[in-house]
Scaffold this motif. Structure first.
Motif, PDB file in Angstrom:
ATOM      1  N   GLY A 204      75.446  15.385  27.546  1.00 26.84           N
ATOM      2  CA  GLY A 204      76.393  16.730  27.588  1.00 26.84           C
ATOM      3  C   GLY A 204      75.849  17.805  28.457  1.00 26.84           C
ATOM      4  N   PHE A 205      76.319  18.873  27.977  1.00 29.94           N
ATOM      5  CA  PHE A 205      75.686  19.910  28.725  1.00 29.94           C
ATOM      6  C   PHE A 205      74.812  20.782  28.001  1.00 29.94           C
ATOM      7  CE2 PHE A 205      79.544  19.137  31.209  1.00 29.94           C
ATOM      8  CZ  PHE A 205      79.359  19.585  32.353  1.00 29.94           C
ATOM      9  N   PHE A 206      74.662  20.470  26.743  1.00 33.41           N
ATOM     10  CA  PHE A 206      73.722  21.435  25.962  1.00 33.41           C
ATOM     11  C   PHE A 206      72.569  20.904  25.595  1.00 33.41           C
ATOM     12  CE2 PHE A 206      78.087  22.752  25.769  1.00 33.41           C
ATOM     13  CZ  PHE A 206      77.944  24.106  26.263  1.00 33.41           C
ATOM     14  N   ASP A 207      72.388  19.727  25.832  1.00 35.85           N
ATOM     15  CA  ASP A 207      71.486  19.032  25.075  1.00 35.85           C
ATOM     16  C   ASP A 207      70.648  18.260  26.165  1.00 35.85           C
ATOM     17  OD1 ASP A 207      69.661  18.223  23.251  1.00 35.85           O
ATOM     18  OD2 ASP A 207      70.917  16.663  22.515  1.00 35.85           O
ATOM     19  N   LYS A 208      69.213  18.371  26.571  1.00 35.99           N
ATOM     20  CA  LYS A 208      68.383  17.808  27.341  1.00 35.99           C
ATOM     21  C   LYS A 208      67.089  17.622  27.039  1.00 35.99           C
ATOM     22  CE  LYS A 208      67.537  20.952  31.330  1.00 35.99           C
ATOM     23  NZ  LYS A 208      68.081  22.479  31.152  1.00 35.99           N
ATOM     24  N   LYS A 209      66.450  16.573  26.961  1.00 34.78           N
ATOM     25  CA  LYS A 209      64.864  16.578  26.968  1.00 34.78           C
ATOM     26  C   LYS A 209      64.199  15.961  27.928  1.00 34.78           C
ATOM     27  CE  LYS A 209      64.555  12.136  24.203  1.00 34.78           C
ATOM     28  NZ  LYS A 209      65.237  11.493  23.811  1.00 34.78           N
ATOM     29  N   PHE A 210      62.997  16.231  28.159  1.00 30.58           N
ATOM     30  CA  PHE A 210      62.004  15.910  29.292  1.00 30.58           C
ATOM     31  C   PHE A 210      61.834  14.441  29.047  1.00 30.58           C
ATOM     32  CE2 PHE A 210      58.010  15.464  31.410  1.00 30.58           C
ATOM     33  CZ  PHE A 210      58.385  15.818  32.844  1.00 30.58           C
ATOM     34  N   VAL A 211      61.817  13.665  30.167  1.00 28.53           N
ATOM     35  CA  VAL A 211      61.567  12.393  29.813  1.00 28.53           C
ATOM     36  C   VAL A 211      60.290  11.875  30.841  1.00 28.53           C
ATOM     37  CG1 VAL A 211      63.454  11.318  28.385  1.00 28.53           C
ATOM     38  CG2 VAL A 211      63.535  11.235  31.139  1.00 28.53           C
ATOM     39  N   GLY A 212      59.847  12.634  31.859  1.00 30.90           N
ATOM     40  CA  GLY A 212      58.908  12.257  32.933  1.00 30.90           C
ATOM     41  C   GLY A 212      59.653  11.207  33.890  1.00 30.90           C
ATOM     42  N   TRP A 213      58.994  10.428  33.991  1.00 27.50           N
ATOM     43  CA  TRP A 213      59.386   9.416  35.079  1.00 27.50           C
ATOM     44  C   TRP A 213      60.355   8.187  34.693  1.00 27.50           C
ATOM     45  CZ3 TRP A 213      58.467  10.616  39.753  1.00 27.50           C
ATOM     46  CH2 TRP A 213      57.740  11.418  40.275  1.00 27.50           C
ATOM     47  N   GLU A 214      61.006   8.273  33.380  1.00 28.60           N
ATOM     48  CA  GLU A 214      61.640   7.285  32.969  1.00 28.60           C
ATOM     49  C   GLU A 214      63.123   6.966  33.709  1.00 28.60           C
ATOM     50  OE1 GLU A 214      64.046   7.307  28.907  1.00 28.60           O
ATOM     51  OE2 GLU A 214      61.887   7.359  28.227  1.00 28.60           O
ATOM     52  N   ASN A 215      63.726   7.975  34.041  1.00 33.77           N
ATOM     53  CA  ASN A 215      64.918   7.853  34.853  1.00 33.77           C
ATOM     54  C   ASN A 215      64.571   6.983  36.061  1.00 33.77           C
ATOM     55  OD1 ASN A 215      67.142   8.887  33.300  1.00 33.77           O
ATOM     56  ND2 ASN A 215      66.526  11.032  34.017  1.00 33.77           N
ATOM     57  N   TYR A 216      63.434   7.318  36.862  1.00 33.80           N
ATOM     58  CA  TYR A 216      62.883   6.637  38.031  1.00 33.80           C
ATOM     59  C   TYR A 216      62.621   5.073  37.726  1.00 33.80           C
ATOM     60  CZ  TYR A 216      63.527  10.859  40.449  1.00 33.80           C
ATOM     61  OH  TYR A 216      63.888  12.238  40.941  1.00 33.80           O
ATOM     62  N   GLU A 217      62.028   5.015  36.453  1.00 30.88           N
ATOM     63  CA  GLU A 217      61.614   3.534  36.048  1.00 30.88           C
ATOM     64  C   GLU A 217      62.925   2.657  36.068  1.00 30.88           C
ATOM     65  OE1 GLU A 217      59.119   3.737  32.447  1.00 30.88           O
ATOM     66  OE2 GLU A 217      57.704   4.902  33.757  1.00 30.88           O
ATOM     67  N   ARG A 218      64.114   3.426  35.166  1.00 27.38           N
ATOM     68  CA  ARG A 218      65.390   2.932  35.113  1.00 27.38           C
ATOM     69  C   ARG A 218      66.008   2.561  36.320  1.00 27.38           C
ATOM     70  NH1 ARG A 218      70.550   5.298  31.895  1.00 27.38           N
ATOM     71  NH2 ARG A 218      72.071   3.683  32.470  1.00 27.38           N
ATOM     72  N   LEU A 219      65.629   3.360  37.292  1.00 24.95           N
ATOM     73  CA  LEU A 219      66.289   3.339  38.670  1.00 24.95           C
ATOM     74  C   LEU A 219      65.831   1.802  39.423  1.00 24.95           C
ATOM     75  CD1 LEU A 219      67.888   5.172  40.717  1.00 24.95           C
ATOM     76  CD2 LEU A 219      65.878   5.739  41.566  1.00 24.95           C
ATOM     77  N   PHE A 220      64.701   1.233  39.119  1.00 24.76           N
ATOM     78  CA  PHE A 220      63.982   0.517  39.801  1.00 24.76           C
ATOM     79  C   PHE A 220      64.462  -0.899  39.018  1.00 24.76           C
ATOM     80  CE2 PHE A 220      61.494   3.679  41.947  1.00 24.76           C
ATOM     81  CZ  PHE A 220      62.244   3.473  43.379  1.00 24.76           C
ATOM     82  N   THR A 221      65.013  -0.800  37.869  1.00 27.54           N
ATOM     83  CA  THR A 221      65.309  -2.181  37.033  1.00 27.54           C
ATOM     84  C   THR A 221      66.701  -2.147  36.863  1.00 27.54           C
ATOM     85  OG1 THR A 221      65.043  -0.788  35.243  1.00 27.54           O
ATOM     86  CG2 THR A 221      63.064  -2.136  35.615  1.00 27.54           C
ATOM     87  N   ASP A 222      67.338  -1.299  37.328  1.00 30.58           N
ATOM     88  CA  ASP A 222      69.016  -1.230  37.104  1.00 30.58           C
ATOM     89  C   ASP A 222      69.586  -2.258  38.191  1.00 30.58           C
ATOM     90  OD1 ASP A 222      71.486  -0.607  36.781  1.00 30.58           O
ATOM     91  OD2 ASP A 222      70.984   1.534  36.790  1.00 30.58           O
ATOM     92  N   ARG A 223      70.118  -3.478  37.349  1.00 30.81           N
ATOM     93  CA  ARG A 223      70.718  -4.384  38.291  1.00 30.81           C
ATOM     94  C   ARG A 223      72.200  -3.857  38.773  1.00 30.81           C
ATOM     95  NH1 ARG A 223      74.832  -7.372  36.645  1.00 30.81           N
ATOM     96  NH2 ARG A 223      74.838  -6.446  34.323  1.00 30.81           N
ATOM     97  N   LEU A 224      72.702  -2.819  38.091  1.00 30.12           N
ATOM     98  CA  LEU A 224      74.046  -2.275  38.725  1.00 30.12           C
ATOM     99  C   LEU A 224      73.765  -1.628  39.933  1.00 30.12           C
ATOM    100  CD1 LEU A 224      75.861  -1.445  35.393  1.00 30.12           C
ATOM    101  CD2 LEU A 224      76.531  -3.317  36.560  1.00 30.12           C
ATOM    102  N   LEU A 225      72.698  -0.664  39.858  1.00 23.11           N
ATOM    103  CA  LEU A 225      72.257   0.027  41.107  1.00 23.11           C
ATOM    104  C   LEU A 225      71.948  -0.776  42.222  1.00 23.11           C
ATOM    105  CD1 LEU A 225      71.885   3.256  41.863  1.00 23.11           C
ATOM    106  CD2 LEU A 225      69.559   2.363  41.750  1.00 23.11           C
ATOM    107  N   GLY A 226      71.258  -1.874  41.967  1.00 21.24           N
ATOM    108  CA  GLY A 226      71.081  -2.915  43.011  1.00 21.24           C
ATOM    109  C   GLY A 226      72.192  -3.524  43.665  1.00 21.24           C
ATOM    110  N   GLU A 227      73.278  -3.895  42.906  1.00 20.39           N
ATOM    111  CA  GLU A 227      74.560  -4.383  43.272  1.00 20.39           C
ATOM    112  C   GLU A 227      75.109  -3.311  43.994  1.00 20.39           C
ATOM    113  OE1 GLU A 227      76.773  -5.928  39.964  1.00 20.39           O
ATOM    114  OE2 GLU A 227      75.476  -7.462  39.567  1.00 20.39           O
ATOM    115  N   ALA A 228      75.388  -2.180  43.616  1.00 22.12           N
ATOM    116  CA  ALA A 228      75.916  -0.826  44.120  1.00 22.12           C
ATOM    117  C   ALA A 228      75.388  -0.758  45.580  1.00 22.12           C
ATOM    118  CB  ALA A 228      75.928   0.127  43.486  1.00 22.12           C
TER     119      ALA A 228
END
Lengths: 285, 447
Positions: free
Chosen positions: A40-64
Motif C-alpha cells: 500500500g501507500f503507507f508501509d515500506k521497508k528497505f530490502v536492498g537488491w531483493e526486487n532485482y533478484e526477483r526480477l531475474f527469476t521472474d518467469r512471468l516477466l520473462g514471458e512478458a
C-alpha cells in the motif's frame, strides 16, 4: 546575438523545470522505490537488491518480455513495412493524395482505448462481429483470443493504429528529395520499382532509421490494447501491463518500480542496438 | 542597467509561476478556511449578528457514474445543503470497479489532499491510512450521540470495527455475494436449482451440452470464483485464517473443484480474456445460466426477463469442503471516514460531523439501500424491491454465517496470485498446491 542567449536560456528553464518535475523526479523516485518492499501507500521497508533478484527469476516477466519482443517484430515488419509501401504508392499519385493521407492518418488521432474496445466487439466469442459473420456463412465459431492466437489478435490493432503516423513521416521525407535526382534517373532509363528501391529508399534511409527507433520505443509502451482486449491473459502479457498489475493492482510499488526501471534499461539497449545495426552513411542534399 | 533589471524581473516572474504551481495543493487545504474566514468577518462587520460561516466540503465516494444509488446520494446531499445553506458540497466520485479508485484515495490522503468526508472500504484496505493516523476513530462521537448510534443496527457497527478495536467508518449499506441463478433456464431444462454439488454438476453438464454458458465468469478478474470456492472448501473459520500462518489444506479442494467444473465445460469459452463486465453481460443477456456476483450486480443485468427470473442462493459446498452449505460472503465492507484534517479544522469540523450524521441517518440509509439493493446498516424496512433482491436479503438473513471476502484477509498481491492461479489450474499448467504455495510465498514476503 550574445544578449539573446540569456533569454533563450531563460525561456528554456520552464520546460526544464516541468520535465524535471514530471519526468526526472518520478524516474529517480522509481529508482529509489525499487529498493523497497511496499504494501500500500503507507508501509515500506528497505530490502536492498531483493526486487532485482526477483526480477531475474521472474518467469512471468520473462514471458512478458518475449511477448513484447514478438509485438515489436510485428510492428517493425508490418507497421513500418505497410507504412513504407503505402507511402511509396501515395508518392506516385498526385490526385487524391491528400485524401488518402488523411484517411490513413485518421486512426492515429483516435485513442487507443477506443480502438481496443472496438476490437473487443470484433473478437468477442459469443456476439462478436467476426463470429456473427462466419456463423451466418455457415461456419463454426472461432475463439479469436485463444492461447495461440491472442497475441497476434492484439497485435493487429496495435499495428493498424500507428501506420498512418509513419506513413506521413515517410511521405514528408520523400517530398524533400529534390526532383533533379528523379530527372537524372529518367535520363538514365530507370523507372518503376527500380527507381523506388535504388533511389527513393536509400535517400530516406535516415528517416527509416528514425521510424524504426520510434517503433521500438513505442512498442515498449504498449498497454491499452492488451489491457482492454485480453487483460494480459492467454499469453498476451506485455511489460506495460505487467508493471501496471504489479504497481497498481497489487499495490506493490517497489517491485512495480523495479519492472519500470527494467523497461527503461531494456528499451534504451534495444534502441542503441537498432541504431548500431542500421548504421550507414548519411545523405545530404 | 535596463537589461539587467529586465532579466531580474523576468526571473521573478518565472519563479512566481513556479510558486503558484507549487502552492496549488496547499491552497485547497489551508486557504479555504481562511478565505471563508475573511468572508465571515466581512459579513460580521455589516450585520450585527454573526451568521454562520460559508463552508465548502468535499465528499469523496463511489456514488457516481453508473452506481445505482447515485441519485439517492445526490438527493441526500441536497437535503443537507437545503437546511444548511452556508455549506457547499463538492460531490466528488469515482467508480469502485476501477483499480484507480484505491490509488486515487491513497494518493489523496498521502499527499495531504484529503477529502472532508471519505467513503471507502474497511478492513485491510484502510489499515494503511488508519495506522498513519489520517482518520479519526468515531467511537467517542458515537457514544456522545446516542440517537445517531442507535440508528445503526449493532451487527453493522461490529462489522466495520478494525482490528485495533475502534470504529473508523460509519456504515451505510452492506453487501452479500452469492450464486445468481436464472430460474427460467433451469425450469426450461427440467433442472433443480443447484443447491448441492451434484445438482450443480448436472446443471453444468446439461447447459454445456445445449450451448448455454453454465457459469459466467472471467479468469483474470476471478474475484468471486476464488472467494466462493475457498469459502465453501475451507469453511468460514478456515477462510478467515488467510495464509499468514500456513496453508489450510482445504483450500486446495477449492481449486480442484474449479478444475472439475471447467472440465465439464462450466465456464465461457472465452473466460480467459473477458472481464467482469462482459461476464455479467452474458448472464444479463440470458446467455448464461449462473453467475457468481454481489448484491450490487442487479442494476447491471440488461435483460428485464433475466432480472425477473433471477434468484440468489448460497454457493454449494465443493467436494470434501468444510463449509456448511449455507455460508455466504457479505458484510459491511465500506463506510464514511472522517479525515483528521477535517476534524482538526475548527471551521469545518461541526459541519462535517453534521453531514456525516445526516448521511448515515436511518432515513438516508433506507433510501440508499432501496436504490442499490444493499443490506441497510440501520433497522429499517426496505419495501418495493424486486423479487430477486428480496430473495437475496432472505438468503443473507437465513445464512448460517456471513464472512467477509478472503481478499480482506490477505495482501492485494497475494489475492492477485490466487486469481492468476485459476487459469493455471484449469488448464493443468499448475496444480492447486503449487498455486497456493506461490501465494503463500508472496504473503510471507509482504509481512
Amino acid at each position: 546575438m550574445k544578449g539573446d542567449r540569456k533569454y533563450i536560456i531563460l525561456f528554456l528553464l520552464p520546460t526544464a523545470f516541468l520535465m524535471s518535475v514530471f519526468l526526472y523526479y518520478p524516474f529517480f523516485k522509481s529508482l529509489y522505490l525499487s529498493f523497497f518492499r511496499t504494501k500500500g501507500f503507507f508501509d515500506k521497508k528497505f530490502v536492498g537488491w531483493e526486487n532485482y533478484e526477483r526480477l531475474f527469476t521472474d518467469r512471468l516477466l520473462g514471458e512478458a518480455t518475449l511477448h513484447t519482443l514478438e509485438i515489436m517484430v510485428y510492428v517493425i515488419l508490418f507497421q513500418v513495412g505497410i507504412a513504407l509501401v503505402l507511402a511509396v504508392m501515395l508518392d506516385h499519385i498526385t490526385r487524391l493524395q491528400s485524401f488518402f493521407r488523411t484517411v490513413f492518418f485518421f486512426p492515429v488521432v483516435i485513442s487507443g482505448t477506443a480502438i481496443s474496445l472496438l476490437f473487443v466487439l470484433f473478437y468477442n466469442y459469443n456476439f462478436g462481429l467476426l463470429n456473427t459473420i462466419i456463423t451466418s456463412l455457415g461456419f463454426e465459431k472461432v475463439l479469436w483470443l485463444s492461447e495461440s492466437n491472442a497475441l497476434k489478435a492484439v497485435a493487429i490493432p496495435t499495428v493498424w493504429h500507428y501506420v498512418g503516423f509513419y506513413l506521413v513521416l515517410f511521405l514528408t521525407a520523400m517530398s524533400k528529395i529534390p526532383t533533379d535526382y528523379y530527372e537524372a534517373a529518367k535520363l538514365e532509363g530507370i523507372s518503376g520499382l527500380q527507381k523506388t528501391v535504388k533511389l527513393t529508399l536509400p535517400l530516406i534511409l535516415s528517416d527509416i532509421k528514425v521510424v524504426i527507433t520510434l517503433a521500438i520505443t513505442g512498442t515498449m509502451k504498449v498497454f491499452e490494447f492488451v489491457w482492454v482486449i485480453s487483460r494480459g491473459q492467454n499469453g498476451t502479457e506485455v511489460l506495460g501491463t505487467y508493471m501496471y498489475k504489479k504497481a497498481i493492482v497489487d499495490q506493490n510499488f517497489g517491485y512495480g518500480s523495479t519492472v519500470a526501471i527494467y523497461m527503461v534499461v531494456f528499451g534504451v539497449l534495444l534502441a542503441l542496438l537498432a541504431n548500431r545495426l542500421l548504421k550507414s552513411e548519411e545523405f545530404t542534399y | 542597467m535596463k537589461k539587467a533589471s529586465l532579466i531580474v524581473l523576468s526571473v521573478l516572474f518565472v519563479f512566481s509561476m513556479f510558486l503558484a504551481a507549487c502552492g496549488d495543493k496547499n491552497e485547497v487545504k489551508n486557504n479555504t478556511p481562511n478565505a471563508s474566514g475573511n468572508q465571515g468577518s466581512k459579513e460580521e462587520a455589516v450585520k450585527e449578528e454573526p451568521p454562520k460561516k460559508d463552508i465548502s466540503l468535499r465528499v469523496f465516494s463511489t456514488f457516481g457514474g453508473t452506481d445505482a444509488a447515485r441519485d439517492a446520494f445526490q438527493a441526500a446531499l441536497d437535503e443537507f445543503t437545503a437546511s444548511n445553506p452556508n455549506v457547499k458540497i463538492d460531490n466528488d466520485t469515482l467508480s469502485a470497479n476501477d483499480d484507480g479508485f484505491r490509488t486515487k484515495v491513497n494518493t489523496d490522503i498521502n499527499s495531504g489532499n484529503e477529502p472532508d468526508l471519505l467513503f471507502y472500504f474497511v478492513g485491510a484496505d484502510a489499515q494503511g491510512f488508519i495506522d498513519a493516523g489520517k482518520v479519526v476513530p468515531l467511537d467517542d462521537l458515537l457514544n456522545e450521540d446516542a440517537n445517531w448510534k442507535n440508528g445503526f443496527s449493532p451487527s453493522a457497527l461490529e462489522n466495520v470495527r478494525q482490528k485495533d478495536g475502534h470504529i473508523y467508518a460509519a456504515p451505510l449499506t452492506g453487501f452479500y455475494e452469492g450464486l445468481f441463478v436464472n430460474k427460467k433456464l433451469f425450469a426450461d431444462n427440467n433442472l433443480d436449482l443447484p443447491t448441492d454439488w451434484d445438482k450443480l454438476k448436472k446443471a453444468v453438464e446439461t447447459f454445456a451440452a445445449k450451448g448455454i454458458i453454465p457459469l459466467s465468469a472471467p479468469f483474470d478478474q476471478s474475484h468471486y470464483i476464488v472467494e466462493h470456492f475457498i469459502l465453501t472448501a475451507a469453511g468460514p473459520a478456515g477462510q478467515a485464517k488467510g495464509l499468514a500462518d500456513g496453508i489450510d489444506p482445504n483450500w486446495e479442494k477449492g481449486y480442484a473443484a474449479i478444475k472439475e467444473l471447467y472440465d465439464l465445460g462450466a465456464f465461457p469459452k472465452d473466460a480467459a480474456t473477458i472481464d467482469l463486465g462482459m461476464a455479467s453481460n452474458y448472464y444479463g443477456e440470458g446467455k448464461a445460466a449462473m453467475i457468481l456476483e454481489g448484491s450490487w450486480a442487479f442494476g447491471g443485468f440488461s435483460g428485464a426477463e433475466v432480472k425477473e427470473n433471477t434468484t440468489v442462493i448460497p454457493f454449494p459446498v465443493v467436494p470434501g469442503g468444510a463449509g456448511s452449505g449455507n455460508d455466504i460472503i457479505g458484510g459491511f465492507g465500506s463506510g464514511f471516514y472522517l479525515p483528521k484534517s477535517t476534524y482538526d479544522n475548527a471551521d469545518k469540523k461541526d459541519a462535517a460531523i453534521a453531514l456525516l450524521k445526516h448521511l448515515t441517518s436511518p432515513a438516508i440509509i433506507q433510501k440508499i439501500a432501496t436504490a442499490n439493493g444493499g443490506t441497510p446498516a440501520a433497522n429499517v424496512e426496505i419495501t418495493g424491491l424486486p423479487q430477486a433482491q428480496v430473495d437475496g436479503f432472505a438468503m443473507a438473513a437465513n445464512s448460517a454465517s456471513i464472512t467477509t471476502p478472503v481478499d480482506s484477509k490477505i495482501s492485494p498481491e497475494t489475492f492477485s496470485t490466487l486469481r492468476a492461479g485459476v487459469q493455471q489450474v484449469v488448464t493443468g499448467k499448475s496444480t492447486p498446491a503449487e498455486v497456493l504455495q506461490e501465494a503463500k510465498k508472496i504473503e510471507d514476503a509482504n509481512k
